[in-house]
Structure formats: structure tokens, C-alpha cells
Design an enzyme around this catalytic site. Sequence first.
Site, short mmCIF file in Angstrom:
data_model
loop_
_atom_site.label_atom_id
_atom_site.label_comp_id
_atom_site.label_asym_id
_atom_site.label_seq_id
_atom_site.Cartn_x
_atom_site.Cartn_y
_atom_site.Cartn_z
N ARG A 81 24.77 49.73 41.38
CA ARG A 81 25.47 48.75 42.21
C ARG A 81 24.71 47.41 42.28
NH1 ARG A 81 24.58 48.88 47.19
NH2 ARG A 81 24.53 51.14 47.37
N ASP A 200 39.53 27.46 39.91
CA ASP A 200 40.03 28.65 39.23
C ASP A 200 40.43 28.20 37.83
OD1 ASP A 200 41.54 30.76 38.19
OD2 ASP A 200 42.24 31.39 40.17
N LYS A 225 42.58 38.29 32.49
CA LYS A 225 43.56 37.54 31.72
C LYS A 225 43.00 37.17 30.34
CE LYS A 225 45.61 38.07 35.63
NZ LYS A 225 45.55 37.09 36.72
C1 LIG Z 1 45.28 37.09 38.12
C2 LIG Z 1 44.71 35.88 38.73
C3 LIG Z 1 43.79 35.97 39.79
C4 LIG Z 1 43.37 37.31 40.39
O1 LIG Z 1 42.65 38.06 39.46
P1 LIG Z 1 42.66 39.69 39.44
O2 LIG Z 1 41.79 39.98 38.27
O3 LIG Z 1 44.08 40.13 39.30
O4 LIG Z 1 42.07 40.13 40.74
C5 LIG Z 1 43.28 34.80 40.31
N1 LIG Z 1 43.65 33.60 39.84
C6 LIG Z 1 44.54 33.48 38.81
C7 LIG Z 1 44.92 32.12 38.33
C8 LIG Z 1 45.10 34.61 38.24
O5 LIG Z 1 45.99 34.48 37.25
#
Ligand SMILES: *Cc1c(COP(=O)(O)O)cnc(C)c1O
Length: 393
Positions: A81, A200, A225
Site C-alpha cells: 500500500r 484534467d 482512457k
Molecule cells: C473518465 C474520466 C475521469 C474519471 O476517471 P476514472 O478512471 O473513471 O475514475 C475524469 N476525468 C475525465 C475527463 C474522464 O474522462
Amino acid sequence: MTTDALTPHSSPSPSSTSHSSHAWTTRAVHAGRDDLAALGLHTPPIDLSTTYPSHDVLGEAARLDEFAAGHDDGGPPVYGRVANPTVRRFEDALAELEGAEAAVAFASGMAALSACLLAQVAAGKPHVVGVRPLYGTTDHLLDSGLLGTSVTWVSPEEATSAITDKTGLVIVESPANPTLGETDLRALAEACGPVPLLVDNTFATPVLQRPLTLGAGLVLHSATKFLGGHGDVMGGVIACSEELARSLRQVRFVTGAVLHPMAGYELLRGLATLPVRVRAASATAAELARRLADHPRVDRVHYPRLGGAMVAFETSADPVALISSVRLITPAVSLGSVDSLIQHPASLTHRIMDEVSRKEAGISPDLVRLSVGLEDVEDLWADLDGALTQALR
Ligand SMILES: *Cc1c(COP(=O)(O)O)cnc(C)c1O
């Protein structure tokens, strides 16, 4: 195999390696692997250890104290962890590709964001300034205040005036989800003053945009993604300064939202093909955006000036019928995979927002979001055109 644990690689300072003279795409292939040849290996070892043996109890105790304070010396992690050598490879590589001092990986993108919020709450700065639109669950997390934060929603121009002495973070997504709206990150970072701007960067990836070079303090990826790229691994990561990384490791140590070593391996592998995948999908997406703009059943196309694999469009056809009519493209949430996905944000990814907030964020009920994969452009166009033609209101 735990070769990594026996041969600690140096702490994250990727730009100081002798490989930094290589092109960015070369580094995407080799980052996180520079020590392999010396270890007699070709692919990165996967270390599945949950614990690490040590006969030096006092030495181990001192290291555990250091880990709890957020330091990572790159040595054997004591416990799974705390850190993991395979995951560290992914962190080092991603940090290098984003031009960051450090990166901290988590079990998902939302776990990564949660760690940022918990760290700022712990630092006595629970106020967040958010620029809409954001990913639906991010919007929900901030709007609900579930982790003890409060939020002021602003346009980029209003950011400065919304910042108070309790503001720990300004959050923006560019290109944004799902409208693909773009923000001038350099101007926004400047407007934030000493408050770190979290970008992000899931949609752009470091192939198209490196926000830290534009003045951002933190970069977040849903590694689920494009970084993973094959729709088979969940993860999240924050690239930032070593100082901020320490506060994130502290949170990760106590919340346990760690990235699994297998996921760390897959994400590191994903980085090697990231530039090729993103460029190929972007070229196809740009062509589809051009063709959609001329389609009689398409009212408006959203495609970033920056490029990228995401296209959104507003249709005069029935968006729900359209999505049920595609055959090659998969109707599914998520994005960034080798295969193309299509979804209806108002029904799915942004359903969790209330209707007024959705409208304010520019998410029309007619909006359809397409994540373009690596299929041939003509096959994708035939599928889209066919579905648009069938999906009469
Ligand atoms: C999918 C996504 C998230 C969240 O990520 P997870 O891996 O599903 O927790 C955050 N920001 C964007 C732009 C996303 O496409």
C-alpha cells in the site's frame, strides 16, 4: 519477479537522466525502462509482492515513517500500500512525459482527484474554484461536497475574483468533457496566482498538451482512457511537483486507493504507443469532424483546435436512436480505446448533473460524443452516416 525491489532505481528526477536528449516520442517508448538492460531484462518486471522482507527492524521502521510522510526513496517499499516498483515505473515515465518532477498513481481517475481534494482539506484550504464543464462525476463530487470541500463555479475570466484565502485548488478541463470547449490554460494559470491550477488532461494527453509547461500546478489523467488505450485497465495519475506529490502519497498511504501492479504494467506499456495512437486517431477524428459538419442531420460540430480523438456534435436526428443504430462503433461510455465508442452525455456521463447545471455547462440534449479509435475512416463514416440517416425524429 522482484528484481526492481533489489535494485532501487533513483527517485523521480527524469530530466536528469542521460536519455533526456532524445525526442519526446522516443522517451514515450523508453521512459520508465532505462535500467532494464543493466538488469538483463527487456520488458519491465511485474512485482506482485504485498510485503518486502527485511531483518533490519529499526531501519525498516525509519523508512516507514518516511513513507508515511509522503517521501518515496525508490527502495523496497516495505508494504504494497506504500509503493510498488512496477507502479513506480509508470509514475516515473508519466512524470517525464508531462515534464513533472513526480507523478502519483491511483486506482482510478476519481481516486486521484479525491486524493487532491483530501490533501487540500487536510491543509486547511477546503475551497475549490471549478470551471465548468467538467467530467460528470468530478462535477458531482465538487457540487455535493462529499469530501468536505466547497465549490464556486466560474468562467475562466471569473477565477481570480472567486479565489479566497481558503482556496486550495482551481480545477479546469481542456478540452472539456463533453463539449470539447478549450480554455487558455496559460492565462488561467496566471489568474490563479499562488493557488495551484489542476488541469484534467485526460482528453488531450501529453501528446497534444503539457499543462505544467503552461503554468499549471497539477495534471490529472484518468489513465483508464488514452494512457491505457485498450479499454482493459482502470487507473488515475497526478503529475506535479515533488512537494505536492508528497501530500498525495500521504493520502494514498492512508486511503489505500493504490494502482494494482498489473495495471501499472499495462499503463506503462500503453505509454509506449500513446503518441502513435493519439496522432492516428486525431487524424481520423479531424476528417470525421469535417464530414459531420457537412451532414444534413448535424447542426453543430465541436472539435478542438488542439486536435485529438474526441468529436462531439449536435444532431437534428434522435440522438438515442442514432446511438442504437451504430454497428461498428460501440455504444458505450468511456473513451480513449483502440476502438471507437459513442455515447449520449445528457443520458449517461453527465446524467448525474441537474438539468440547469447541464444547460449552463453547454451540454445540450442533442449532443452526441464520439471517441474515435484506430479503425479505417471510411468504415467509421459509413457507420455514422448510416446511423444518422436511420435515426429520424
Ligand atoms: C473518465 C474520466 C475521469 C474519471 O476517471 P476514472 O478512471 O473513471 O475514475 C475524469 N476525468 C475525465 C475527463 C474522464 O474522462
